[in-house]
Design a protein around this motif. Structure first.
Motif, PDB file in Angstrom:
ATOM      1  N   LEU A 185       0.812  -1.219   0.000  1.00 32.84           N
ATOM      2  CA  LEU A 185       0.000   0.000   0.000  1.00 32.84           C
ATOM      3  C   LEU A 185       0.841   1.263   0.000  1.00 32.84           C
ATOM      4  O   LEU A 185       0.290   2.362  -0.129  1.00 32.84           O
ATOM      5  N   PHE A 186       2.182   1.129   0.114  1.00 36.67           N
ATOM      6  CA  PHE A 186       3.038   2.312  -0.046  1.00 36.67           C
ATOM      7  C   PHE A 186       2.958   2.853  -1.468  1.00 36.67           C
ATOM      8  O   PHE A 186       3.360   3.987  -1.722  1.00 36.67           O
ATOM      9  N   THR A 187       2.452   2.063  -2.398  1.00 33.36           N
ATOM     10  CA  THR A 187       2.208   2.550  -3.762  1.00 33.36           C
ATOM     11  C   THR A 187       1.226   3.717  -3.738  1.00 33.36           C
ATOM     12  O   THR A 187       1.291   4.610  -4.573  1.00 33.36           O
ATOM     13  N   TYR A 188       0.332   3.717  -2.757  1.00 32.38           N
ATOM     14  CA  TYR A 188      -0.752   4.702  -2.726  1.00 32.38           C
ATOM     15  C   TYR A 188      -0.653   5.706  -1.587  1.00 32.38           C
ATOM     16  O   TYR A 188      -1.156   6.826  -1.712  1.00 32.38           O
ATOM     17  N   VAL A 189      -0.041   5.301  -0.459  1.00 34.36           N
ATOM     18  CA  VAL A 189       0.024   6.207   0.697  1.00 34.36           C
ATOM     19  C   VAL A 189       1.393   6.140   1.358  1.00 34.36           C
ATOM     20  O   VAL A 189       2.083   5.122   1.298  1.00 34.36           O
ATOM     21  N   SER A 190       1.775   7.238   2.015  1.00 39.95           N
ATOM     22  CA  SER A 190       3.048   7.288   2.738  1.00 39.95           C
ATOM     23  C   SER A 190       2.986   6.531   4.057  1.00 39.95           C
ATOM     24  O   SER A 190       4.000   6.059   4.554  1.00 39.95           O
ATOM     25  N   GLY A 191       1.791   6.441   4.643  1.00 39.36           N
ATOM     26  CA  GLY A 191       1.638   5.792   5.951  1.00 39.36           C
ATOM     27  C   GLY A 191       0.899   4.475   5.856  1.00 39.36           C
ATOM     28  O   GLY A 191      -0.102   4.263   6.557  1.00 39.36           O
ATOM     29  N   ALA A 192       1.379   3.557   4.997  1.00 37.90           N
ATOM     30  CA  ALA A 192       0.677   2.280   4.813  1.00 37.90           C
ATOM     31  C   ALA A 192       0.591   1.494   6.112  1.00 37.90           C
ATOM     32  O   ALA A 192      -0.433   0.847   6.405  1.00 37.90           O
ATOM     33  N   ASN A 193       1.656   1.527   6.914  1.00 40.40           N
ATOM     34  CA  ASN A 193       1.629   0.820   8.200  1.00 40.40           C
ATOM     35  C   ASN A 193       0.578   1.417   9.138  1.00 40.40           C
ATOM     36  O   ASN A 193      -0.122   0.698   9.851  1.00 40.40           O
ATOM     37  N   HIS A 231       4.782  12.256   8.196  1.00 42.63           N
ATOM     38  CA  HIS A 231       5.673  11.421   7.387  1.00 42.63           C
ATOM     39  C   HIS A 231       5.603  11.832   5.918  1.00 42.63           C
ATOM     40  O   HIS A 231       6.623  11.939   5.232  1.00 42.63           O
ATOM     41  N   HIS A 232       4.383  12.025   5.437  1.00 44.47           N
ATOM     42  CA  HIS A 232       4.181  12.398   4.036  1.00 44.47           C
ATOM     43  C   HIS A 232       4.885  13.713   3.716  1.00 44.47           C
ATOM     44  O   HIS A 232       5.586  13.825   2.702  1.00 44.47           O
ATOM     45  N   ARG A 233       4.724  14.689   4.596  1.00 48.43           N
ATOM     46  CA  ARG A 233       5.378  15.990   4.396  1.00 48.43           C
ATOM     47  C   ARG A 233       6.897  15.858   4.453  1.00 48.43           C
ATOM     48  O   ARG A 233       7.620  16.492   3.683  1.00 48.43           O
ATOM     49  N   PHE A 234       7.386  15.000   5.354  1.00 48.46           N
ATOM     50  CA  PHE A 234       8.829  14.741   5.482  1.00 48.46           C
ATOM     51  C   PHE A 234       9.389  14.171   4.182  1.00 48.46           C
ATOM     52  O   PHE A 234      10.422  14.616   3.676  1.00 48.46           O
ATOM     53  N   TYR A 235       8.698  13.166   3.651  1.00 46.88           N
ATOM     54  CA  TYR A 235       9.165  12.531   2.410  1.00 46.88           C
ATOM     55  C   TYR A 235       9.163  13.525   1.239  1.00 46.88           C
ATOM     56  O   TYR A 235      10.080  13.527   0.410  1.00 46.88           O
ATOM     57  N   LEU A 236       8.125  14.342   1.143  1.00 47.86           N
ATOM     58  CA  LEU A 236       8.041  15.310   0.044  1.00 47.86           C
ATOM     59  C   LEU A 236       9.182  16.319   0.110  1.00 47.86           C
ATOM     60  O   LEU A 236       9.708  16.741  -0.928  1.00 47.86           O
ATOM     61  N   ARG A 246       1.013   9.875  -4.478  1.00 50.54           N
ATOM     62  CA  ARG A 246       0.783   9.277  -3.159  1.00 50.54           C
ATOM     63  C   ARG A 246       0.069  10.252  -2.233  1.00 50.54           C
ATOM     64  O   ARG A 246       0.339  11.443  -2.237  1.00 50.54           O
ATOM     65  N   LYS A 247      -0.829   9.714  -1.427  1.00 46.88           N
ATOM     66  CA  LYS A 247      -1.457  10.484  -0.367  1.00 46.88           C
ATOM     67  C   LYS A 247      -0.815  10.119   0.976  1.00 46.88           C
ATOM     68  O   LYS A 247       0.065   9.263   1.029  1.00 46.88           O
ATOM     69  N   ALA A 248      -1.275  10.776   2.044  1.00 49.07           N
ATOM     70  CA  ALA A 248      -0.672  10.529   3.353  1.00 49.07           C
ATOM     71  C   ALA A 248      -1.178   9.235   3.981  1.00 49.07           C
ATOM     72  O   ALA A 248      -0.405   8.374   4.397  1.00 49.07           O
ATOM     73  N   LEU A 249      -2.517   9.062   4.032  1.00 45.58           N
ATOM     74  CA  LEU A 249      -3.091   7.930   4.786  1.00 45.58           C
ATOM     75  C   LEU A 249      -4.148   7.171   4.012  1.00 45.58           C
ATOM     76  O   LEU A 249      -4.180   5.946   4.056  1.00 45.58           O
ATOM     77  N   ILE A 250      -5.034   7.878   3.321  1.00 44.30           N
ATOM     78  CA  ILE A 250      -6.161   7.237   2.628  1.00 44.30           C
ATOM     79  C   ILE A 250      -5.940   7.328   1.122  1.00 44.30           C
ATOM     80  O   ILE A 250      -5.845   8.446   0.583  1.00 44.30           O
ATOM     81  N   PRO A 251      -5.820   6.193   0.426  1.00 45.13           N
ATOM     82  CA  PRO A 251      -5.535   6.220  -1.012  1.00 45.13           C
ATOM     83  C   PRO A 251      -6.480   7.140  -1.786  1.00 45.13           C
ATOM     84  O   PRO A 251      -7.700   7.099  -1.578  1.00 45.13           O
ATOM     85  N   PHE A 252      -5.892   7.984  -2.624  1.00 46.66           N
ATOM     86  CA  PHE A 252      -6.616   8.886  -3.549  1.00 46.66           C
ATOM     87  C   PHE A 252      -7.364  10.035  -2.858  1.00 46.66           C
ATOM     88  O   PHE A 252      -7.914  10.889  -3.531  1.00 46.66           O
ATOM     89  N   ILE A 253      -7.380  10.050  -1.526  1.00 49.93           N
ATOM     90  CA  ILE A 253      -8.221  11.047  -0.817  1.00 49.93           C
ATOM     91  C   ILE A 253      -7.400  11.971   0.049  1.00 49.93           C
ATOM     92  O   ILE A 253      -7.417  13.193  -0.104  1.00 49.93           O
TER      93      ILE A 253
END
Length: 254
Positions: A185-193, A231-236, A246-253
């Motif tokens: 799910l890291f394909t779609y979100v930064s926080g798959a875990n 995490h998402h902001r850190f990676y960007l 990629r989104k932060a937590l919810i795919p596509f949203i």
């Protein structure tokens, strides 16, 4: 079982969990462990990550498992004890598997203490409610809330474990560098875990159909959702080639 139930601590504990979740969102600060520990607590006393995670997660397994062990044998197989067993299964993994495999940074003791207290309180709340307060009909096992909830719990736990495995493979032992997680799910979100764990506790709240579990699911969404956002902001910021889809937590949203 209900004769032993005291509703006041159940309501107070559930309200506290929900309030903590709302407070986390209101403060909107990254939790000071992992990649944020150096900037937020540069001089903090730290423990190795494996020892810290083990100590922090242990009460969430030990307290409910201890309460379960004291129940009469005839109660095993009842919906409440089976549901509490799911809770114990998650924290058995977090305590005895995840903590011993993690390659995280040294963990600030202050956050360990907070986490330990939280895990003890939440473990006691969930176990107390299910063992002494919950009343399920005999047909609860065939109720759609139970079956869908358990399915979501197992699905979420699988996503969480698989995502943690992907993250561990990004580093060799001793490395502290960051790489872009790929696969699952890291394909779609930064926080798959984190998404996996949110799904897990949402399923648990549905399967137990209880206020304490709902409050914990809400807290988890707030705490882990905010962590996924940071995490998402850190990676960007760190990676110019970070996947923009990629989104932060919810795919596509989100």
């Amino acid at each position: 079982m209900s004769v032993h139930c005291q509703q006041s601590p159940v309501l107070a504990g559930s309200a506290t969990l929900a309030a903590l979740g709302a407070l986390v969102l209101y403060l909107a600060k990254p939790s000071g462990y992992g990649k944020y520990s150096e900037s937020l607590m540069p001089a903090a006393t730290r423990l190795p990550a494996r020892a810290a995670w083990f100590l922090q997660e242990l009460p969430s397994f030990a307290v409910p498992a201890g309460i379960l062990a004291r129940q009469p044998r005839l109660l095993f197989g009842q919906p409440a004890t089976v549901l509490l067993g799911l809770f114990c299964a998650h924290y058995f993994h977090r305590t005895f598997v995840y903590s011993l495999l993690t390659r995280g940074r040294p963990f600030p003791v202050a956050f360990l203490v907070r986490g330990f207290v939280f895990c003890m309180g939440n473990g006691l709340l969930q176990a107390y409610y299910l063992v002494y307060c919950a009343e399920y009909p005999a047909e609860w096992y065939t109720d759609v809330r139970f079956s869908l909830g358990v399915f979501l719990f197992i699905l979420g736990m699988g996503i969480n474990i698989h995502s943690d495995y992907i993250l561990r493979q990004l580093r060799k032992p001793g490395e502290v560098i960051y790489r872009i997680p790929q696969g699952g799910l890291f394909t779609y979100v930064s926080g798959a875990n984190f998404l996996g764990e949110v799904i897990e506790w949402t399923g648990y709240a549905l399967a137990t159909w209880s206020l304490p579990a709902l409050a914990f699911a809400f807290f988890s969404l707030c705490f882990l959702g905010l962590r996924a956002f940071h995490h998402h902001r850190f990676y960007l910021k760190m990676f110019e080639d970070y996947p923009k889809s990629r989104k932060a937590l919810i795919p596509f949203i989100f």
